[in-house]
Design a protein around this motif. Sequence first.
Motif, mmCIF file in Angstrom:
data_model
loop_
_atom_site.group_PDB
_atom_site.id
_atom_site.type_symbol
_atom_site.label_atom_id
_atom_site.label_comp_id
_atom_site.label_asym_id
_atom_site.label_seq_id
_atom_site.Cartn_x
_atom_site.Cartn_y
_atom_site.Cartn_z
ATOM 1 N N VAL A 116 44.352 4.362 -25.538
ATOM 2 C CA VAL A 116 43.117 5.120 -25.380
ATOM 3 C C VAL A 116 41.967 4.120 -25.346
ATOM 4 O O VAL A 116 41.840 3.279 -26.226
ATOM 5 N N ASP A 117 41.144 4.222 -24.314
ATOM 6 C CA ASP A 117 40.126 3.199 -24.098
ATOM 7 C C ASP A 117 38.744 3.593 -24.623
ATOM 8 O O ASP A 117 37.794 2.866 -24.420
ATOM 9 N N ASP A 118 38.623 4.706 -25.329
ATOM 10 C CA ASP A 118 37.288 5.121 -25.759
ATOM 11 C C ASP A 118 36.928 4.623 -27.160
ATOM 12 O O ASP A 118 35.854 4.910 -27.659
ATOM 13 N N PHE A 119 37.816 3.868 -27.811
ATOM 14 C CA PHE A 119 37.489 3.269 -29.101
ATOM 15 C C PHE A 119 38.328 2.017 -29.308
ATOM 16 O O PHE A 119 39.342 1.812 -28.652
ATOM 17 N N SER B 90 29.662 1.394 -28.015
ATOM 18 C CA SER B 90 31.075 1.329 -28.350
ATOM 19 C C SER B 90 31.383 2.181 -29.582
ATOM 20 O O SER B 90 30.494 2.550 -30.337
ATOM 21 N N ARG B 91 32.652 2.453 -29.737
ATOM 22 C CA ARG B 91 33.111 3.303 -30.827
ATOM 23 C C ARG B 91 34.257 2.588 -31.530
ATOM 24 O O ARG B 91 35.212 2.151 -30.885
#
Length: 165
Positions: free
Chosen positions: A105-108, A87-88
Amino acid sequence: MSHQTQVIPDPFEFARRRNTLNGEVDARSLPRLAAEVQGVTAQPVSYELLGSQVDDQCFIAISASASLIMQCQRCLGDVCCEVEVDSRLLLVPKGEAMPDEDLEVDDFDPVHAAHDFDVLNALEEELLLALPLAPTHDDCSVPAAKENGDDRSPFALLKSLKTKS
């Protein structure tokens, strides 16, 4: 098992310098995680934190792997679950509002951060989020009702009650 620093004094500087932090921790020392699992295997939880900065935003990426023993939701026996975390976290200074537009935004995931960033608390939180909702064995089936010589399904009685009314 190595116990490195469990607190990052300045997480924003950690991210700007692109620092890394590796370590291992016994899952039993993470109280909220230990309360959710049946037990732990002999292997420690290994983790890595990696700082980064994109434009003016600071991030910490957390990678971890753990081998945890949970309760099978079919047979209620123990099942070993390999839990992987990748995870970020977007570091948001305490007191500042969380970025609303970036939540799509689902990347963090945004988190409030201040001095003395608790590594083990962040690690434990990410492991809890990565736990399977309904752990089961790969080759497990629902236990049959064969106690006391009764081969009928436990729902057979319910079916007969429904037809009587």
